[in-house]
Motif scaffolding. Structure first.
Motif, PDB file in Angstrom:
ATOM      1  N   LYS A   1      24.317  70.137 -40.886  1.00 37.11           N
ATOM      2  CA  LYS A   1      25.115  71.098 -41.631  1.00 37.11           C
ATOM      3  C   LYS A   1      24.853  70.997 -43.134  1.00 37.11           C
ATOM      4  CE  LYS A   1      28.949  72.015 -39.510  1.00 37.11           C
ATOM      5  NZ  LYS A   1      30.348  72.160 -39.024  1.00 37.11           N
TER       6      LYS A   1
ATOM      7  N   ILE B   1      41.471  71.716 -39.406  1.00 39.01           N
ATOM      8  CA  ILE B   1      40.194  71.062 -39.698  1.00 39.01           C
ATOM      9  C   ILE B   1      40.109  70.830 -41.201  1.00 39.01           C
ATOM     10  CG2 ILE B   1      37.676  71.259 -39.586  1.00 39.01           C
ATOM     11  CD1 ILE B   1      38.246  73.280 -37.225  1.00 39.01           C
TER      12      ILE B   1
ATOM     13  N   TYR C   1      28.594  73.597 -47.111  1.00 38.26           N
ATOM     14  CA  TYR C   1      29.772  74.215 -47.730  1.00 38.26           C
ATOM     15  C   TYR C   1      29.543  74.352 -49.233  1.00 38.26           C
ATOM     16  CZ  TYR C   1      32.526  73.525 -43.434  1.00 38.26           C
ATOM     17  OH  TYR C   1      33.009  73.570 -42.149  1.00 38.26           O
TER      18      TYR C   1
ATOM     19  N   TYR D   1      30.929  76.581 -40.904  1.00 40.57           N
ATOM     20  CA  TYR D   1      31.601  75.707 -39.938  1.00 40.57           C
ATOM     21  C   TYR D   1      30.884  75.724 -38.584  1.00 40.57           C
ATOM     22  CZ  TYR D   1      34.980  73.887 -36.661  1.00 40.57           C
ATOM     23  OH  TYR D   1      35.574  73.155 -35.658  1.00 40.57           O
TER      24      TYR D   1
ATOM     25  N   ARG E   1      41.476  67.553 -37.156  1.00 38.40           N
ATOM     26  CA  ARG E   1      40.058  67.263 -36.951  1.00 38.40           C
ATOM     27  C   ARG E   1      39.376  67.211 -38.312  1.00 38.40           C
ATOM     28  NH1 ARG E   1      39.008  72.035 -32.409  1.00 38.40           N
ATOM     29  NH2 ARG E   1      40.878  71.617 -31.158  1.00 38.40           N
ATOM     30  N   TRP E   2      38.151  66.684 -38.326  1.00 31.10           N
ATOM     31  CA  TRP E   2      37.413  66.519 -39.567  1.00 31.10           C
ATOM     32  C   TRP E   2      36.035  67.161 -39.455  1.00 31.10           C
ATOM     33  CZ3 TRP E   2      40.294  64.423 -43.397  1.00 31.10           C
ATOM     34  CH2 TRP E   2      41.423  63.694 -43.022  1.00 31.10           C
ATOM     35  N   ASP E   3      35.543  67.619 -40.581  1.00 29.96           N
ATOM     36  CA  ASP E   3      34.199  68.190 -40.617  1.00 29.96           C
ATOM     37  C   ASP E   3      33.512  67.723 -41.894  1.00 29.96           C
ATOM     38  OD1 ASP E   3      32.088  69.679 -39.543  1.00 29.96           O
ATOM     39  OD2 ASP E   3      32.627  71.454 -40.691  1.00 29.96           O
TER      40      ASP E   3
ATOM     41  N   LEU F   1      40.890  76.116 -41.228  1.00 27.11           N
ATOM     42  CA  LEU F   1      39.950  75.239 -41.931  1.00 27.11           C
ATOM     43  C   LEU F   1      40.402  75.101 -43.385  1.00 27.11           C
ATOM     44  CD1 LEU F   1      37.177  73.763 -42.326  1.00 27.11           C
ATOM     45  CD2 LEU F   1      36.198  76.020 -42.812  1.00 27.11           C
TER      46      LEU F   1
ATOM     47  N   ALA G   1      37.775  69.266 -44.436  1.00 27.31           N
ATOM     48  CA  ALA G   1      36.424  68.908 -44.856  1.00 27.31           C
ATOM     49  C   ALA G   1      36.399  68.805 -46.374  1.00 27.31           C
ATOM     50  CB  ALA G   1      35.412  69.951 -44.385  1.00 27.31           C
TER      51      ALA G   1
ATOM     52  N   GLN H   1      24.994  70.267 -36.835  1.00 21.63           N
ATOM     53  CA  GLN H   1      24.744  69.160 -37.753  1.00 21.63           C
ATOM     54  C   GLN H   1      23.232  69.012 -37.965  1.00 21.63           C
ATOM     55  OE1 GLN H   1      26.772  67.520 -39.592  1.00 21.63           O
ATOM     56  NE2 GLN H   1      28.682  68.314 -38.723  1.00 21.63           N
TER      57      GLN H   1
END
Length: 360
Positions: A78, A225, A20, A72, A13-15, A247, A227, A76
């Motif tokens: 985010k 995940i 961050y 995380y 998956r992507w974030d 992550l 990112a 959004q």
């Protein structure tokens, strides 16, 4: 025993979120050596903060880590504004726990800190217990660092109020502008990574995104995940979100960009040339060209202490000159493929690039 995805491909998956980097940048500005950032420039950024917030952050960043698990979970978009708003919604007394208690925090440490918070005092037994738990996790905090941590758990409500104020000040004096600078490169890094994921197997994808770190398949969990992060490039940051989810923040800063806005010489080029100017590092690269080595093997050949060799390898890693294969507790170093050609190309591009005439 923690479950690992050993025979099946992890669910990838992507974030995305500049929040961050909001927290990563704040940590790095208090530890610039971790990424080879110029300490004087980092001190200059910190000096923009009001004195009270500056001193508070300097104290807590002797023990406070980045709340990546909390970022995380943010909604959004985010970004930094979302992080500040979400933190403000929490009672001040609960902010320290929310930011600190990731899935990687041992239950016994969590219970101990909650006990200290409830009784509003700590004893020497608490200090030793926290140090013992951290040591078992591979950390070695000093008694002073542990006491600073426990002092703030006693005053968790004050911590929550002061940390929020410090984040607001940091956003105002620096990160709001920085966020605008890094958002587009981060989005391009995400798109590039997603395109690579269509072509490369997982292990090779991580090597490419990390600029030279190879993990065994057993390292990954069923859910992975990814990112991008600008400020931690080229390092990888990884965190277990739960028993089944990992992550990983990969480097999203373009090779020609610098953490210092407006820097005339590309950061990657400067770092590589500096790394190669040291004779010990040149000897290390010569040994690695023969065959991969562990730090202890290099220490024996060089007749140097292991921590000294580890420091040199870290500098070579930051410069993108070596790659690492991580197998359990073993770290095996080798030259990064094509690093000399890439360095020469970057050097030639810099020398031939257009630039304003002197005195303009």
């Amino acid at each position: 025993m923690t479950e690992r995805a050993t025979s099946t491909q992890p669910d990838l998956r992507w974030d995305f979120g500049t929040a961050y980097d909001f927290f990563i940048s704040l940590k790095i500005l208090h530890d610039p050596g971790s990424v080879g950032l110029r300490p004087s420039w980092a001190a200059g950024v910190r000096s923009r903060l009001p004195q009270a917030e500056r001193k508070f952050l300097e104290e807590i960043y002797s023990f406070f880590w980045m709340p990546l698990h909390w970022v995380y979970a943010l909604p959004q978009p985010k970004d930094a504004a979302t992080a500040i708003f979400s933190l403000r919604q929490l009672p001040p007394s609960e902010r320290l726990a929310a930011l600190s208690f990731s899935a990687e925090i041992p239950p016994e440490l969590r219970d101990r800190l909650r006990e200290v918070q409830a009784r509003r005092a700590y004893e020497e037994a608490d200090v030793e217990a926290v140090r013992a738990i951290d040591k078992a996790k591979g950390h070695t905090p000093s008694p002073g660092q542990v006491k600073s941590l426990l002092n703030w758990w006693i005053r968790a409500e004050e911590f929550g109020e002061r940390y929020l104020a410090a984040l607001q000040a940091y956003h105002q004096v620096f990160f709001a502008e920085e966020e605008r600078r890094i958002e587009a490169p981060l989005r391009l890094a995400l798109q590039r990574a997603q395109a690579l994921a269509e072509k490369l197997p997982l292990e090779q994808l991580i090597v490419e995104l990390s600029q030279g770190v190879e993990f065994e398949r057993s390292f990954f969990k069923p859910h992975l995940i990814l990112a991008p992060a600008y400020w931690s490039t080229p390092l990888l940051l990884f965190l277990e979100l739960d028993e089944r989810t990992l992550l990983i923040l990969f480097g999203g800063r373009p090779s020609g960009d610098s953490l210092i806005p407006g820097e005339a010489v590309p950061e990657g080029l400067m770092r590589a040339l500096k790394a190669l100017s040291d004779p010990t590092r040149l000897r290390i690269l010569r040994y690695l060209e023969e065959e991969p080595h562990t730090p202890s093997q290099l220490a024996r050949k060089l007749r140097l202490r292991a921590p000294t060799v580890t420091h040199h390898l870290a500098e070579l890693r930051l410069a993108g000159l070596v790659q690492i294969s991580i197998k359990g507790e073993t770290r095996l170093y080798a030259p990064r493929k094509g690093y000399l050609e890439q360095l020469c190309q970057a050097f030639e591009q810099f020398l031939r690039a257009e630039h304003p005439s002197e005195g303009e």
